[in-house]
Write a protein that holds these residues in place. Structure first.
Motif, mmCIF file in Angstrom:
data_model
loop_
_atom_site.group_PDB
_atom_site.id
_atom_site.type_symbol
_atom_site.label_atom_id
_atom_site.label_comp_id
_atom_site.label_asym_id
_atom_site.label_seq_id
_atom_site.Cartn_x
_atom_site.Cartn_y
_atom_site.Cartn_z
ATOM 1 N N UNK A 4 0.843 -1.198 0.000
ATOM 2 C CA UNK A 4 0.000 0.000 0.000
ATOM 3 C C UNK A 4 0.880 1.250 0.000
ATOM 4 N N UNK A 5 1.906 1.260 0.842
ATOM 5 C CA UNK A 5 2.773 2.430 0.988
ATOM 6 C C UNK A 5 3.903 2.481 -0.040
ATOM 7 N N UNK A 6 4.459 1.313 -0.404
ATOM 8 C CA UNK A 6 5.683 1.288 -1.202
ATOM 9 C C UNK A 6 5.517 0.639 -2.566
ATOM 10 N N UNK A 7 4.279 0.414 -2.984
ATOM 11 C CA UNK A 7 3.998 -0.089 -4.317
ATOM 12 C C UNK A 7 4.644 -1.427 -4.597
ATOM 13 N N UNK A 8 5.089 -1.607 -5.844
ATOM 14 C CA UNK A 8 5.640 -2.884 -6.284
ATOM 15 C C UNK A 8 6.907 -3.253 -5.520
ATOM 16 N N UNK A 9 7.664 -2.248 -5.038
ATOM 17 C CA UNK A 9 8.875 -2.537 -4.263
ATOM 18 C C UNK A 9 8.503 -3.254 -2.970
ATOM 19 N N UNK A 10 7.367 -2.902 -2.398
ATOM 20 C CA UNK A 10 6.836 -3.601 -1.231
ATOM 21 C C UNK A 10 7.555 -3.359 0.079
ATOM 22 N N UNK A 11 8.659 -2.625 0.062
ATOM 23 C CA UNK A 11 9.445 -2.449 1.288
ATOM 24 C C UNK A 11 10.133 -1.096 1.279
ATOM 25 N N UNK A 12 10.344 -0.568 2.457
ATOM 26 C CA UNK A 12 11.164 0.628 2.627
ATOM 27 C C UNK A 12 12.342 0.236 3.500
ATOM 28 N N UNK A 13 13.533 0.688 3.116
ATOM 29 C CA UNK A 13 14.734 0.354 3.863
ATOM 30 C C UNK A 13 15.485 1.639 4.216
ATOM 31 N N UNK A 14 15.992 1.667 5.445
ATOM 32 C CA UNK A 14 16.845 2.755 5.895
ATOM 33 C C UNK A 14 18.092 2.125 6.493
ATOM 34 N N UNK A 15 19.250 2.597 6.076
ATOM 35 C CA UNK A 15 20.524 2.147 6.630
ATOM 36 C C UNK A 15 21.066 3.280 7.484
ATOM 37 N N UNK A 16 21.403 2.957 8.744
ATOM 38 C CA UNK A 16 21.917 3.956 9.665
ATOM 39 C C UNK A 16 23.255 3.520 10.246
ATOM 40 N N UNK A 17 24.012 4.513 10.674
ATOM 41 C CA UNK A 17 25.330 4.286 11.274
ATOM 42 C C UNK A 17 25.406 5.093 12.562
ATOM 43 N N UNK A 18 26.034 4.500 13.572
ATOM 44 C CA UNK A 18 26.218 5.231 14.820
ATOM 45 C C UNK A 18 27.308 6.285 14.620
ATOM 46 N N UNK A 19 27.006 7.501 15.069
ATOM 47 C CA UNK A 19 27.968 8.597 15.038
ATOM 48 C C UNK A 19 27.987 9.187 16.442
ATOM 49 N N UNK A 20 28.925 8.732 17.261
ATOM 50 C CA UNK A 20 28.961 9.153 18.660
ATOM 51 C C UNK A 20 27.776 8.560 19.403
ATOM 52 N N UNK A 21 26.928 9.424 19.941
ATOM 53 C CA UNK A 21 25.771 8.938 20.694
ATOM 54 C C UNK A 21 24.473 9.003 19.894
ATOM 55 N N UNK A 22 24.556 9.285 18.586
ATOM 56 C CA UNK A 22 23.338 9.336 17.774
ATOM 57 C C UNK A 22 23.476 8.432 16.549
ATOM 58 N N UNK A 23 22.345 8.159 15.908
ATOM 59 C CA UNK A 23 22.301 7.353 14.693
ATOM 60 C C UNK A 23 22.024 8.268 13.521
ATOM 61 N N UNK A 24 22.775 8.066 12.420
ATOM 62 C CA UNK A 24 22.693 8.914 11.235
ATOM 63 C C UNK A 24 22.273 8.063 10.039
ATOM 64 N N UNK A 25 21.346 8.588 9.236
ATOM 65 C CA UNK A 25 20.860 7.878 8.052
ATOM 66 C C UNK A 25 21.909 7.934 6.946
ATOM 67 N N UNK A 26 22.230 6.757 6.375
ATOM 68 C CA UNK A 26 23.143 6.658 5.240
ATOM 69 C C UNK A 26 22.397 6.459 3.925
ATOM 70 N N UNK A 27 21.359 5.611 3.952
ATOM 71 C CA UNK A 27 20.534 5.342 2.773
ATOM 72 C C UNK A 27 19.089 5.265 3.242
ATOM 73 N N UNK A 28 18.195 5.830 2.453
ATOM 74 C CA UNK A 28 16.760 5.728 2.734
ATOM 75 C C UNK A 28 16.051 5.623 1.389
ATOM 76 N N UNK A 29 15.336 4.506 1.165
ATOM 77 C CA UNK A 29 14.717 4.296 -0.136
ATOM 78 C C UNK A 29 13.642 3.221 -0.067
ATOM 79 N N UNK A 30 12.684 3.313 -0.974
ATOM 80 C CA UNK A 30 11.736 2.213 -1.151
ATOM 81 C C UNK A 30 12.459 1.128 -1.925
#
Length: 143
Positions: free
Chosen positions: A81-107
């Motif tokens: 419903x949300x991501x169409x034929x791809x069917x999934x959303x993926x986010x890749x994050x990396x720890x940077x000190x005490x926080x998490x930072x997004x590296x990739x975000x895509x359906x």
């Protein structure tokens, strides 16, 4: 470039083997950095209206992608419903000190490749009709 049926099968088979549970506080920080909101006992990025049986709420898998001993976080949510034929959303994050930072975000489904740039694998993200290759440029992933 499309993900081949074999690539999709590899992702389906290998993905669960990567799963490791982050601490509760890391889980909250990862989900929030990835843009998810708590909804009862689950984390949601895209709310289906109306909800479907194919929906899977946010999940986290940890994997050390660049071999530095620190695990990065994959966050995934499934919904046609949300991501169409791809069917999934993926986010890749990396720890940077005490926080998490997004590296990739895509359906789409993410597939790390054996080829690397500066120690980071090339990552293909896509679905049945199209995909994109992300490569590490020394500071970030780009297409």
């Amino acid at each position: 470039m499309r993900l081949s049926p074999l690539a999709l099968l590899v992702v389906a088979c290998v993905g669960p083997a990567l799963a490791q549970n982050p601490s509760f506080s890391d889980s909250v920080a990862i989900f929030e950095a990835a843009g998810y909101k708590p909804q009862g006992a689950r984390w949601v990025r895209c709310e289906e209206d109306p909800p479907t049986a194919a929906y899977s709420p946010g999940s986290i898998e940890l994997q050390d992608l660049n071999g530095d001993g620190t695990r990065e976080a994959w966050v995934r949510e499934s919904s046609s419903f949300c991501y169409g034929a791809a069917g999934e959303h993926v986010t890749l994050l990396r720890r940077d000190g005490d926080k998490w930072v997004v590296l990739i975000e895509s359906a789409g489904v993410a597939l790390p490749h054996a080829t690397k740039h500066d120690g980071w694998p090339d990552i293909e993200v896509g679905g049945p009709t199209e995909s994109a290759m992300y490569r590490w440029n020394g500071t970030a992933y780009g297409r």
